[in-house]
Design a protein around this motif. Sequence first.
Motif, PDB file in Angstrom:
ATOM      1  N   CYS A 124       0.814  -1.230  -0.082  1.00 14.66           N
ATOM      2  CA  CYS A 124       0.074   0.017   0.031  1.00 14.66           C
ATOM      3  C   CYS A 124       0.623   1.191  -0.002  1.00 14.66           C
ATOM      4  O   CYS A 124       1.716   1.530   0.964  1.00 14.66           O
ATOM      5  CB  CYS A 124      -1.165  -0.036   1.100  1.00 14.66           C
ATOM      6  N   ALA A 125       0.647   1.936  -1.053  1.00 10.50           N
ATOM      7  CA  ALA A 125       1.496   3.339  -0.861  1.00 10.50           C
ATOM      8  C   ALA A 125       1.149   4.285   0.000  1.00 10.50           C
ATOM      9  O   ALA A 125      -0.018   4.529   0.049  1.00 10.50           O
ATOM     10  CB  ALA A 125       1.368   3.876  -2.347  1.00 10.50           C
ATOM     11  N   ALA A 154       0.547  16.247  10.852  1.00 10.64           N
ATOM     12  CA  ALA A 154      -0.037  15.786  11.946  1.00 10.64           C
ATOM     13  C   ALA A 154      -1.103  14.668  11.649  1.00 10.64           C
ATOM     14  O   ALA A 154      -1.579  13.947  12.643  1.00 10.64           O
ATOM     15  CB  ALA A 154      -0.890  17.001  12.773  1.00 10.64           C
ATOM     16  N   ASN A 155      -1.607  14.757  10.397  1.00 10.41           N
ATOM     17  CA  ASN A 155      -2.760  13.977  10.027  1.00 10.41           C
ATOM     18  C   ASN A 155      -2.167  12.669   9.276  1.00 10.41           C
ATOM     19  O   ASN A 155      -2.715  11.627   8.848  1.00 10.41           O
ATOM     20  CB  ASN A 155      -3.527  14.501   9.238  1.00 10.41           C
ATOM     21  N   ALA A 156      -0.425  12.712   9.043  1.00 11.70           N
ATOM     22  CA  ALA A 156      -0.221  11.542   8.189  1.00 11.70           C
ATOM     23  C   ALA A 156      -0.246  10.225   8.633  1.00 11.70           C
ATOM     24  O   ALA A 156      -0.759   9.474   7.886  1.00 11.70           O
ATOM     25  CB  ALA A 156       1.512  12.040   7.909  1.00 11.70           C
ATOM     26  N   ASP A 157      -0.065   9.914   9.864  1.00  5.72           N
ATOM     27  CA  ASP A 157      -0.226   8.720  10.429  1.00  5.72           C
ATOM     28  C   ASP A 157      -1.770   8.144  10.373  1.00  5.72           C
ATOM     29  O   ASP A 157      -1.837   7.060  10.083  1.00  5.72           O
ATOM     30  CB  ASP A 157       0.339   8.744  12.086  1.00  5.72           C
ATOM     31  N   MET A 158      -2.470   9.082  10.617  1.00  6.36           N
ATOM     32  CA  MET A 158      -3.943   8.545  10.584  1.00  6.36           C
ATOM     33  C   MET A 158      -4.336   8.295   9.076  1.00  6.36           C
ATOM     34  O   MET A 158      -5.101   7.480   8.772  1.00  6.36           O
ATOM     35  CB  MET A 158      -4.857   9.938  11.038  1.00  6.36           C
ATOM     36  N   ALA A 184      -2.365   7.122   6.784  1.00  6.49           N
ATOM     37  CA  ALA A 184      -1.752   5.982   6.366  1.00  6.49           C
ATOM     38  C   ALA A 184      -2.543   5.008   7.039  1.00  6.49           C
ATOM     39  O   ALA A 184      -2.616   3.942   6.495  1.00  6.49           O
ATOM     40  CB  ALA A 184      -0.447   5.944   6.881  1.00  6.49           C
ATOM     41  N   ARG A 185      -3.011   4.968   8.198  1.00  2.00           N
ATOM     42  CA  ARG A 185      -3.672   4.150   8.920  1.00  2.00           C
ATOM     43  C   ARG A 185      -5.139   3.799   8.207  1.00  2.00           C
ATOM     44  O   ARG A 185      -5.541   2.580   7.981  1.00  2.00           O
ATOM     45  CB  ARG A 185      -4.031   4.217  10.375  1.00  2.00           C
ATOM     46  N   GLU A 206      -4.341   1.680   4.895  1.00  2.00           N
ATOM     47  CA  GLU A 206      -4.320   0.457   5.100  1.00  2.00           C
ATOM     48  C   GLU A 206      -5.530  -0.521   5.344  1.00  2.00           C
ATOM     49  O   GLU A 206      -5.657  -1.621   4.977  1.00  2.00           O
ATOM     50  CB  GLU A 206      -3.261   0.294   6.294  1.00  2.00           C
ATOM     51  N   GLN A 207      -6.375   0.312   6.372  1.00  2.62           N
ATOM     52  CA  GLN A 207      -7.341  -0.358   6.534  1.00  2.62           C
ATOM     53  C   GLN A 207      -8.527  -0.420   5.221  1.00  2.62           C
ATOM     54  O   GLN A 207      -9.156  -1.462   5.047  1.00  2.62           O
ATOM     55  CB  GLN A 207      -8.269   0.305   7.570  1.00  2.62           C
ATOM     56  N   GLU A 208      -8.336   0.546   4.380  1.00  5.27           N
ATOM     57  CA  GLU A 208      -9.187   0.379   3.125  1.00  5.27           C
ATOM     58  C   GLU A 208      -8.550  -0.775   2.355  1.00  5.27           C
ATOM     59  O   GLU A 208      -9.359  -1.498   1.837  1.00  5.27           O
ATOM     60  CB  GLU A 208      -9.253   1.815   2.494  1.00  5.27           C
TER      61      GLU A 208
END
Length: 298
Positions: free
Chosen positions: A176-177, A187-191, A193-194, A197-199
């Motif tokens: 997943c890119a 601040a929202n990058a990790d969110m 990315a998660r 990944e979930q999608e």
Amino acid sequence: MTRLLCATDLLPKSENAVERAGMLAQRLGAELSLLHVVSPGASDRVLEESLQIAIDQLRARARPPQWGHGPVPSVMVRAGNPARLVCDAIEKERADLLILGPQQRRDVLGGISGTFVEKVLSARKCPLLLVQGNADASYRRIMFALDVSPEAALAVRAAESLVVTADTQATVVHACAPPLRGMVPSANADMAARAAEQEAAASIHELLRRESDDADRYEVHVEEGHPIPAILRAVEIHQPQLLVMGTRAVGRMRRALLGSVASQLLKEIAACDMLVVPRDALAASNVAQDQRVNASSA
């Protein structure tokens, strides 16, 4: 009835491929043909001698005591271009799977013409099983490198019909890119990315529910990054006996210039066997099955 074709160079490095072909034929109740291609010699006499030696060797390999996998396979020895003759044999035998042993790595001059494996895959005749490890048992640990393409769906169906057993531990890796840096606030990058990944995981689970006879057997892992390094990392971590993937199997020139995930992994991975399913392989297999049914009922 399923039909398998194993092309062998009769060298020790190809013995595991012949053994694996015999094991699969016995488990599937399939018909198996062994094929050896002799390169044209300097003279007709040399070629004739080479053909006779190869015929004697292949017949001996296909009979007890060397053969220990149920019904004796048919044998074929041909002279000429290996890739062309293997493709011709796939079509003539209506093979559902081609089995090969380890191949030479691509050199600089081979970049445009392509390797033997790439030439066979480009024909998009049937799935290819490249045997590199010991053939001492059925595949217990199988890893699927999947996206959500039609080729991935074909790979799942082909693997379940040919190599997956009730004892198989099946793992899926999906690359997943990550969100582009600078496009998403830090601040929202990790969110983000998660969420990506979930999608991606949800899409893979949906593909498995649609294509698999038992979607619950699969353990899905989403890896961040480009497919090739992500798959290589997953292979190192999970140590599968077999890696399964689909491929579009585009023309050799385009693949030589641009590369593809499947062709790159064929060069990089030597620690496990690989099952590669080209785009049109299952359609060709279905046509072959229909032809066999019609021929038997005629």
